[in-house]
Design an enzyme around this catalytic site. Structure first.
Site, short mmCIF file in Angstrom:
data_model
loop_
_atom_site.label_atom_id
_atom_site.label_comp_id
_atom_site.label_asym_id
_atom_site.label_seq_id
_atom_site.Cartn_x
_atom_site.Cartn_y
_atom_site.Cartn_z
N HIS A 162 0.84 -1.20 0.00
CA HIS A 162 0.00 0.00 0.00
C HIS A 162 0.88 1.26 0.00
O HIS A 162 0.63 2.20 -0.76
CB HIS A 162 -0.91 0.03 1.23
CG HIS A 162 -2.19 -0.72 1.06
ND1 HIS A 162 -2.26 -2.09 1.04
CD2 HIS A 162 -3.48 -0.28 0.91
CE1 HIS A 162 -3.51 -2.46 0.90
NE2 HIS A 162 -4.27 -1.39 0.81
N HIS A 213 0.69 -2.94 9.44
CA HIS A 213 2.12 -2.83 9.17
C HIS A 213 2.81 -2.10 10.31
O HIS A 213 2.16 -1.38 11.09
CB HIS A 213 2.38 -2.06 7.87
CG HIS A 213 2.06 -2.84 6.63
ND1 HIS A 213 2.86 -3.85 6.16
CD2 HIS A 213 1.01 -2.75 5.78
CE1 HIS A 213 2.32 -4.36 5.06
NE2 HIS A 213 1.21 -3.72 4.81
#
Length: 574
Positions: A162, A213
């Site tokens: 992303h 993350h």
């Protein structure tokens, strides 16, 4: 050699404790499926140099987790949960695959090709590193994972795809704006730049907020995205002219290089779907290059600003025709996907069996060889890039209700489970001689996945969404979990009130550990919580290359020509 299905529930169901009447030797050394030993799973599955790199980087994941948990606890609100879960869709493969064809059909061929190259590079190289290093996402618990995607948590964590996509797109767009400042009003010029900066920061920070993350993941992912944007800005125009205006062998060279890159994509230690996305975008790049090369030779393409540009002027075509051509193009893409996929699933398996007999096949871990199946059933949830048309209404409904998201706590992938087991084992050795700050061990933490509707989101400080299996759900303050890392993962000695297995195994330091049978039972408990990975078939790799190569070819060449023939174009033919 690493077994392919060690993390599947099928193999876990085959794990049985040694029977009471079994021979003493069987009781002393209970049978474990290969690869189920969490502390050396990656040492077995990975080459030494990859395992060494992983061991060097794993402490970073563990170090970041308490700080991410504290940040999430301090910041979480229902509104931010909804915002970051929703905006994460703006960095997904699906969003970009929907937008890319529209750029080509509306005359932005140069930008469209740049986006294809950057996004494909981002998906491929981030997936390459993910499968090479096999680093898990930040541990859950203590982190909550907030997402509208059911597949994201099944991938490895490092680096963040992303972040790579968002940063590459934002930097490229900002540089394009700065290259032509006179084309926009000063206020519009400034607003657009701020918008792209905000887009990148929002996506990157959202990955931290959502617990998907860590800092290291997004920093490296962002650096990769920045590198791809710079590479495109420096070499993009040259490559476009080399493909569309150069020798006829140039597209063939590009295709061969891409196929070689697909072939050398590292084998993961767990059943991670990163490779599938990499193959899909490799197919997109292949189709884009072939389509651009051939479309540039037809009389329908323009040579400005680059060869094979789709002619388009909104003032001449009008909004109605523009909407019709976009709708027609989307329908054609979905028809292609719906027809080609099942057709290839019927045609390719016999061919693969012949290749397998001649030892010409290229087997890959976690993909079933054609000789081991007779037919491919209807697959569900097998595509993270472009879903089947039947799932589009559901996706649009979810996007229309952005407060719907899944908040879960607990291991969700094989990598999560192995890391949880390894961490617990290490914490046992560290805390066996100290009872201070200990919590229950030897019981499985039950993950809870719950759909959140408006008004029913638990407060950020409520940690009652995970608890020992069979226990009542009691809130645990996040502060105590952050300041006591053992509490986070349920590590520590077992209280007297909990059934205690015999601690007859002693490590090199003389510290009591679980017996092999107890470890086996713990593995069973954790892995049984995971979603059973679906069977993947060897023909899916070639199928994805053909299907997505065809999608790009349709978007770049076939649909623009069809628009002209149907009266939805500029009426230009040379």
């Amino acid at each position: 050699m690493c077994p392919q299905n060690d993390a599947s529930l099928e193999s876990l169901r085959d794990l049985k404790p040694a029977a009471a009447d079994a021979p003493p030797s069987a009781q002393e050394k209970p049978r474990l499926d290969a690869g189920m030993k969490h502390h050396d799973h990656y040492a077995q599955c990975l080459p030494p140099w990859r395992n060494t790199l992983r061991k060097l980087l794993i402490p970073i994941v563990r170090l970041e987790t308490p700080y991410l948990a504290l940040m999430q606890e301090k910041m979480r609100t229902p509104a931010l949960d909804s915002y970051f879960a929703f905006t994460a869709n703006l960095g997904t493969h699906t969003f970009f695959m929907v937008m890319l064809p529209i750029l080509f059909w509306c005359g932005y061929t140069s930008i469209g090709r740049a986006m294809v190259h950057m996004l494909a590079g981002g998906v491929f190289w981030s997936g390459f590193v993910k499968d090479m290093l096999c680093l898990p996402r930040p541990l859950s618990p203590p982190l909550y994972r907030i997402t509208m995607s059911g597949s994201a948590a099944l991938e490895y964590g490092f680096p963040s795809t992303h972040s790579t996509n968002a940063v590459s797109v934002a930097l490229y767009a900002i540089q394009m704006l700065r290259a032509s400042p006179d084309q926009h009003h000063p206020h519009v010029y400034l607003a657009l730049q701020l918008l792209f900066y905000f887009y990148a920061v929002s996506i990157v920070f959202g990955r931290l907020y959502c617990g998907m993350h860590g800092f290291f993941d997004v920093v490296v992912g962002s650096a990769l995205g920045a590198g791809l944007a710079v590479f495109q800005l420096v070499f993009g125009d040259w490559f476009d002219h080399w493909i569309a205006g150069g020798a006829n062998t140039n597209p063939l060279i590009a295709v061969l290089v891409i196929l070689v890159l697909v072939r050398i994509h590292p084998e993961p230690a767990d059943d991670c779907p990163c490779f599938d996305d990499s193959v899909a975008f490799a197919g997109v790049v292949i189709g884009c290059q072939i389509g651009a090369w051939h479309y540039g030779k037809t009389g329908f393409a323009s040579d400005f600003p680059i060869p094979s540009t789709v002619p388009f002027e909104l003032e001449r075509i009008g909004l109605v025709k523009t909407a019709l051509r976009i709708a027609l193009g989307v329908v054609i893409i979905f028809v292609w996907r719906a027809t080609m996929k099942p057709m290839l699933f019927r045609i390719l398996p016999p061919i693969f069996r012949v290749l397998e007999k001649g030892r010409l096949n290229l087997p890959r871990a976690f993909f079933l060889n054609a000789s081991k199946y007779t037919s491919i059933p209807k697959l569900r949830g097998d595509d993270n890039v472009i879903p089947p048309a039947s799932e589009v209404p559901k996706m649009l409904k979810n996007l229309a209700h952005p407060r719907k998201r899944s908040v879960s706590v607990g291991p969700q992938s094989a990598a999560d489970a192995y890391e949880t087991l390894a961490y617990r084992n290490r914490r046992r050795r560290e805390s066996v001689n100290s009872l201070e700050g200990a919590v229950m061990e030897g019981v499985a933490w039950s993950p809870v996945s719950e759909k959140k509707e408006p008004g029913d989101l638990k407060l950020p400080h409520d940690s009652s969404t995970y608890a020992p299996a069979g226990a009542s759900l009691l809130p645990t303050p996040m502060a105590s979990r952050v300041h006591s890392y053992a509490n986070m993962m349920g590590a520590g000695p077992i209280p007297p009130s909990t059934p205690t297995p015999p601690e007859s195994t002693v490590d090199f330091a003389g510290e009591a550990l679980q017996t092999p049978l107890d470890e086996e039972n713990e593995k069973r408990e954790i892995f049984m919580q995971l979603t059973k990975p679906r069977v993947r078939y060897d023909v899916e790799v070639v199928t994805k290359l053909i299907v997505y190569g065809g999608i790009a070819w349709l978007a770049v060449e076939v649909n623009p020509i069809l628009f002209e023939l149907c009266g939805l174009g500029m009426g230009v033919y040379r």
